[in-house]
Each structure stands twice: as structure tokens, then as C-alpha cells.
Scaffold this motif. Structure first.
Motif, PDB file in Angstrom:
ATOM      1  N   ASN A  50     -57.091  27.111 110.164  1.00 25.91           N
ATOM      2  CA  ASN A  50     -57.331  28.518 110.468  1.00 25.91           C
ATOM      3  C   ASN A  50     -58.446  28.978 109.544  1.00 25.91           C
ATOM      4  N   THR A  96     -59.832  31.712 108.741  1.00 26.63           N
ATOM      5  CA  THR A  96     -59.765  32.917 107.907  1.00 26.63           C
ATOM      6  C   THR A  96     -58.634  32.842 106.881  1.00 26.63           C
ATOM      7  N   HIS A  97     -57.822  31.812 106.988  1.00 28.17           N
ATOM      8  CA  HIS A  97     -56.682  31.716 106.078  1.00 28.17           C
ATOM      9  C   HIS A  97     -57.145  31.264 104.689  1.00 28.17           C
ATOM     10  N   PRO A  98     -56.697  31.962 103.625  1.00 29.88           N
ATOM     11  CA  PRO A  98     -57.161  31.594 102.276  1.00 29.88           C
ATOM     12  C   PRO A  98     -56.767  30.170 101.867  1.00 29.88           C
TER      13      PRO A  98
HETATM   14  C1  LIG Z   1     -55.240  32.957 110.418  1.00 31.07           C
HETATM   15  O1  LIG Z   1     -55.137  33.516 109.134  1.00 31.07           O
HETATM   16  C2  LIG Z   1     -55.210  34.935 109.094  1.00 31.07           C
HETATM   17  C3  LIG Z   1     -55.231  35.369 107.637  1.00 31.07           C
HETATM   18  O2  LIG Z   1     -54.161  34.835 106.918  1.00 31.07           O
HETATM   19  C4  LIG Z   1     -54.072  35.521 109.898  1.00 31.07           C
HETATM   20  O3  LIG Z   1     -54.143  36.940 109.875  1.00 31.07           O
HETATM   21  C5  LIG Z   1     -54.138  35.003 111.323  1.00 31.07           C
HETATM   22  O4  LIG Z   1     -53.039  35.459 112.054  1.00 31.07           O
HETATM   23  C6  LIG Z   1     -54.183  33.485 111.329  1.00 31.07           C
HETATM   24  N1  LIG Z   1     -54.436  33.031 112.700  1.00 31.07           N
HETATM   25  C7  LIG Z   1     -53.642  32.180 113.342  1.00 31.07           C
HETATM   26  C8  LIG Z   1     -54.047  31.813 114.718  1.00 31.07           C
HETATM   27  O5  LIG Z   1     -52.652  31.725 112.827  1.00 31.07           O
END
Ligand SMILES: *[C@@H]1O[C@H](CO)[C@@H](O)[C@H](O)[C@H]1NC(C)=O
Length: 641
Positions: free
Chosen positions: A110, A112-114
Motif C-alpha cells: 500500500n 500510502t501506508h507508513p
Molecule cells: C493504505 O494506507 C492508508 C494509510 O494508512 C489507508 O488510509 C488506506 O486505507 C490503505 N489502503 C488500502 C487499500 O488498504
């Protein structure tokens, strides 16, 4: 042209010389070879086959020694070599990675995930631990299997509009074809209102028109200009082709670095070359003022109504082709299945947001760092000059203001302003050749490029000089200026020296020695070049130039010259597509530059032929029909084109 040919010869000599020189890097080749590669690109297509595990990232890894007190020898080498701005940053690794294979320990898919950054950093720390280095990861973008963008209603609308238009053109062409079988009635039909409309869209008719070469003394005088136009357009395509080749990940970054360590004429030219566009600006005001002076001589008034009509006409002529290219950029360009360099989709995002600025020809003033189809800055500047030019001439002709004095006055004002603007920002006189600025064309996102190269005031010199030459040309239409050996000799020396100076002076004198000097040189280059070009063209129009003139007046060039607007408009599309389809870093050499340039020039002309036949010529004809243009004006319009 003679001088340009000679210079090409000189270029190739230097080319060869630099092939054998080793450059002035401070580290040995062996040490260079030990440094981690700047660019590395994993196989994109196999990665995308991994279905739910398909995760492909573009990242930057910033290296640092684990123990800064006692860094390893490799780090010292990297530091030393990267300290020069003429080299890539070898402590910033650009990686296009297939995450599941290159960093199997990463679990977070993912972008955007840290956690992803943490896991990737861990992965690179492990990789470089043996070399006593650590890496901090920065994510540029990531992609999973499947398309990045969904096809939306805008995409479909553009596609339907485009295809319907093509269909319409084909139907009208077929109609024209059947109508023309009866020669007698066709002649009458062609003159009717409906007939004119139909013929305007007919490809058969436009193809014939494209290939036609008018005759007559007025035309003959300026025939070499078309040739010059073609060569200048080709030069622009070549500069962009080479730029596109070095602006992406390359497998031999040392090539560019060595080139920077021992710069030559060949590598310097593209950094300054934007002044060659002054020629187009000059010709554009030259043609405008001659047509207006002809009108004035016939006692036709140039009033507000005429100006508005002219502006609408010009707008109609250009807008369709611009709509096609911008429309493509804003929609389907991003749905093409690209490879690892999918960041070219950014071009598409820019147009999705700012397309309307292009439609209004204000993209050089509005949100310029996010300009859609960046090379169209030229079209907007040209349009703005055209509008200002019309008003200016209206006042000049009405109030009977002395044109040469106005030209000198404007040139001085422009010179002072260009100097001041450059000086106060402290820019260098050339674009940076620093690899880090060229990579991903970062310099376009900086003020210097916009202020100095694509700006309104920067390019005005060419347009102003053109007014002067248009006036001189019109004044002397029945007599020659360069009569006698002395004057002819003066013509040769003046044009050769002025044109030569713009290229040779920066090689001999360090024009960037001081801030003032570089501002002075920048403010001088365009007027000098335009002046040289103007004198050159003036002489050509009087039949001087011998075989150079013959080369420029070669008839096929005249036909190709009609395509030059579309060549300019569409050539970068092919470069964007090529980068998008690449799967691995490119290899740069003089041969690949030649190879790419040749193919880009060819493709640009093929693309331009399509654009011209289907879009530009019909809209041109429509624009002429709209206001029932008179014959004489038409002729002049054609030349302007
Ligand atoms: C990916 O990470 C972001 C931030 O932590 C989160 O808001 C989002 O739901 C995640 N996306 C998926 C598809 O899991």
C-alpha cells in the motif's frame, strides 16, 4: 545556411574528439565501477503477472554511512564524485523495483501506508550492510496490477467526438470524390457555399492543396523562408529528442557526466538553443506587418472590427489542432499500457487540469509550472504577440508614427527589461546541464526556464526585429537593397558574423563570468540572432545566397514547411510515448542520439501530415470562408502559415 553547414562539420569533429578524450573526473574508472548503480530497473512485465502480489515501485534510496565517524572508502568515493553538480548524485539511487522479488520481506503493498517505507528501508539497509552503508527510502510512486486510471466519461466523450469527426471527414471526402466525377457540374458546385464547406473537409482536395506550390514574384521572393522553417523545426525536434533521451534512467550515466566534465559545442548548443525560435517570431511579425502595409497602401482601414475578425480567424485556424493534441493528452494518453516509467502519466494529469488555459492561449501566465503540453508555450506567446501586434500597427498606421523609430524604441525598452529581469534573478545565461536537473526535466519546474526561455519579454526581441524587417521589405519591394559587390559582401559578412556570434561567443568568452555579463549576453542573443536572420532572409529574397538559396528553395521543402506548425505541435507526443513504452534504462551514445532524432523527425512529419490533412487545413479553410477573405490576403496568410 553556409555557416550552419560548416558548423555541422565542426560539430562532428568535436564529436569525434570527445569520443577519445577521457574526461576530467577525479576518480578512476575502477572506483567508478565500484559505486552502486544510479539507476536500476526491474522487469516490469513479469512483476505485473504476479496478480495480487504485483507491486512495482519507483523509489529513491538516499545512502549514508552506518558509522559517520569512520565512513568506508566507498562512501568517500561516492561523496567526492557526487559533490560536483556536473555529475549524478551517486548517493541517491533511483530504483524501479518489483517489490515481491527485490524486497521479499516487505509485506505492506500500500503506497500510502507508513509501514511500506519502513519495510523498504529495512530491505535496503540489508542490501548495503556489507558495504557499511544505510539507505533511507523515499517513495515516488507505486503501481499494482491493472490500470492506474479508470476510463471515465470525459475519455469516452473525447473518443466519440474524435472518431465522429474522422468519420465526418471521410464521408465528406467520399462525397467530394463522387461529385468530382462530373467535371462540369463540379466546377459550379465548388464555388457554391455548400460546395466550399464540403471541399474544405475533403482529404483529396487538401492533399492536392498541400502539394501545390504557388508561383509568382511575391511568392518566389520568400520561398527560401519555408526551407529555413523546415530546418528550424527539425532542429527543435532533434533537441527535444536528445533531451528526452537523457531525461530518463540511463544505463551509462557516465556518458553525460563525462560530457559535462569536458563540455563542447555540441553539448552546449541545446542549453542555449531556445533563441532559434526567435526566427519564427520574427517571421510571424514580418508577415503580419507586410500584409497590413499592403492593406494600408490599398487604403483599406485597419480598425477594431478588422482586428477582432483577424483574431477570431487565427483562433479558429489553430484551435482544432490544439484541441486534438491537448484532448489526447488529457484523456487517452494515460490509458496506454506503459512500462516502468509510468510517471509520464503526469503529462496527462496536467492537461486534465489545465487544458482550458491552452484553449485561451494563456498557459504561459496561468499555473505555468503545471502547464499542459509544455511546448505550447510558444503558441500562446505567439498568439499574444499577434494580438498586441495588431493593436500596435493600428495605432502606428493611423497616427502615422515612424516605424523604424518605434522599432528601435521597443527594442531598447525590451533590451533593458530583459537585462534587468535576468540580472535581478541572477540566472546563468544557459540552462543547466546538471544531470540532476535534466533528469525528469526538473529545469522546467524552475523559474529560470520560464522567465528566460519561454517568457513573454524574453522572446519579444524577435518579434520586434521582425516588424522592422517587414517594413524594410515592404518599402523595397520594387527595388533591391544589396546591389553591387560591396553591399553583397557586406550582406554575407553581416549575416555570417551575427549568426555565428550567437553560437561562438559563449565558447570563446565566459559569458557567465559575472551576473551582469550573463544578463547582458542573454538580452543580446535574441536581437543579434534575429538581426542576423533578418538580414540573411532579406538578401535571400533578393536572390542572393547562391547554392544556399537553392537548397532552401527546394520545392519539397516548401510542402514540408506547410507542416511545420503541426510538426511542432505533435512531435513531443511520440517522445512521451517512447519513454512510456521503455522497459529498461536507455543507453546513450552519439549513435543512439542520431537514431532517435532521425526516427522522431520522421514520426513528427507523419503525425503532422495526419493532423494537417484532417484538422489544420479544414479549420484554416473554414477560417478563411468565415469572413470571405480576399485573394491577396489569402496569399499572405499562406506565407504566414
Ligand atoms: C493504505 O494506507 C492508508 C494509510 O494508512 C489507508 O488510509 C488506506 O486505507 C490503505 N489502503 C488500502 C487499500 O488498504
Amino acid at each position: 545556411m553556409k555557416i550552419i553547414k560548416m558548423k555541422k562539420y565542426y560539430y562532428s569533429l568535436i564529436c569525434f574528439a570527445s569520443l577519445f578524450s577521457s574526461g576530467v573526473s577525479h576518480i578512476t574508472d575502477k572506483e567508478y565501477g565500484l559505486m552502486p548503480e544510479v539507476f536500476k530497473v526491474d522487469n516490469y512485465d513479469t512483476c505485473m503477472l504476479l496478480e495480487e502480489k504485483a507491486f512495482y515501485c519507483e523509489i529513491n534510496v538516499k545512502l549514508a554511512p552506518i558509522n559517520p565517524e569512520n565512513p568506508p572508502k566507498l562512501w568517500k568515493i561516492i561523496k567526492e564524485y557526487s559533490s560536483s553538480e556536473l555529475h549524478y548524485r551517486h548517493d541517491k539511487l533511483r530504483r524501479h523495483i518489483c517489490v515481491p522479488t527485490t524486497c521479499p520481506n516487505v509485506k505492506t503493498y500500500n503506497k500510502t501506508h507508513p509501514d511500506l517505507i519502513k519495510e523498504l528501508t529495512q530491505c535496503y539497509n540489508d542490501k548495503y550492510r556489507d558495504q557499511e552503508l544505510t539507505g533511507t527510502v523515499e517513495i515516488v510512486d507505486c503501481k499494482t496490477a491493472g490500470p492506474i486510471y479508470k476510463i471515465d466519461t470525459v475519455d469516452w466523450s473525447v473518443a466519440i467526438a474524435f472518431l465522429s469527426y474522422l468519420g465526418l471527414v471521410l464521408v465528406l471526402t467520399a462525397l467530394d470524390y463522387f461529385k468530382s466525377s462530373d467535371a462540369e457540374s463540379y466546377k459550379v458546385f465548388k464555388e457554391s457555399k455548400r460546395g466550399k464547406l464540403l471541399v474544405a473537409f475533403s482529404i483529396i482536395n487538401n492533399w492536392k492543396k498541400l502539394r501545390s506550390i504557388p508561383s509568382g514574384p511575391d511568392f518566389e521572393r520568400l520561398k527560401p523562408v519555408q526551407g529555413l522553417r523546415v530546418y528550424m523545426s527539425i532542429m527543435v525536434v532533434i533537441v527535444h529528442a536528445i533531451l528526452a533521451q537523457v531525461a530518463i534512467p540511463v544505463s551509462n550515466p557516465k556518458f553525460l557526466e563525462d560530457m559535462n566534465d569536458s563540455p563542447d559545442l555540441l553539448s552546449n548548443f541545446p542549453k542555449r538553443a531556445v533563441f532559434i525560435l526567435s526566427f519564427h517570431f520574427m517571421m510571424s511579425s514580418w508577415m503580419l506587418i507586410t500584409s497590413l502595409l499592403v492593406k494600408h497602401d490599398r487604403n483599406e482601414i485597419i480598425d477594431l472590427k478588422f482586428i477582432i475578425k483577424s483574431i477570431i480567424k487565427r483562433y479558429v485556424r489553430f484551435i482544432l489542432t490544439i484541441a486534438v493534441v491537448v484532448g489526447f493528452y488529457a484523456t487517452w494518453l494515460r490509458h496506454i499500457p506503459y512500462g516502468p516509467f509510468f510517471s509520464v502519466c503526469e503529462e496527462s494529469d496536467k492537461c486534465r487540469k489545465n487544458w482550458w488555459a491552452n484553449f485561451l492561449f494563456i498557459q504561459n501566465h496561468y499555473d505555468r509550472y503545471y502547464m499542459c503540453h509544455i511546448i505550447t508555450w510558444y503558441l500562446s506567446v505567439d498568439m499574444q504577440y499577434y494580438i498586441i501586434g495588431l493593436f500596435l500597427f493600428m495605432i502606428i498606421l493611423r497616427k502615422k508614427i515612424n516605424i523604424p523609430v518605434t522599432v528601435c524604441f521597443l527594442l531598447i525598452i525590451n533590451f533593458i527589461f530583459a537585462f534587468w529581469d535576468h540580472w535581478r534573478h541572477g540566472y546563468s545565461s544557459a540552462l543547466s546541464g546538471e544531470p540532476e536537473e535534466i533528469y525528469k526535466v526538473v529545469f522546467n519546474k524552475k523559474a529560470q526556464w520560464h522567465d528566460h526561455f519561454a517568457s513573454y519579454h524574453g522572446n519579444a526581441a524577435g518579434y520586434i526585429v521582425g516588424i522592422g524587417f517587414g517594413y524594410v521589405y515592404h518599402k523595397n519591394k520594387d527595388q533591391k537593397i544589396f546591389i553591387g559587390l560591396k553591399k553583397k559582401l557586406a550582406w554575407t559578412i553581416l549575416s555570417v558574423c551575427l549568426l555565428g556570434a550567437t553560437i561562438v561567443v559563449p565558447q570563446i568568452i565566459d559569458v557567465d563570468a559575472t551576473n551582469t555579463l550573463s544578463a547582458l549576453w542573454v538580452a543580446l542573443t535574441r536581437p543579434l540572432f534575429s538581426l542576423g536572420m533578418g538580414i540573411f532572409v532579406l538578401g535571400l529574397s533578393e536572390g542572393l545566397g547562391g547554392w544556399v538559396k537553392d537548397c532552401l528553395s527546394w520545392s519539397p521543402l516548401y510542402v514540408l514547411g506547410k507542416l511545420s506548425y503541426c510538426v511542432y505541435l505533435c512531435h513531443t507526443v511520440f517522445q512521451t510515448l517512447r519513454i512510456g513504452f521503455m522497459r529498461s534504462p536507455g543507453y546513450i551514445s552519439y549513435y543512439t542520439m542520431l537514431d532517435t532524432s532521425a526516427s522522431d523527425v520522421l514520426l513528427a512529419f507523419v503525425g503532422a501530415l495526419f493532423l494537417s490533412l484532417f484538422f489544420e487545413m479544414p479549420s484554416n479553410e473554414l477560417a478563411n470562408n468565415m469572413f470571405g477573405t480576399k485573394k491577396i490576403e489569402k496569399k499572405i496568410e499562406k506565407k504566414t502559415n
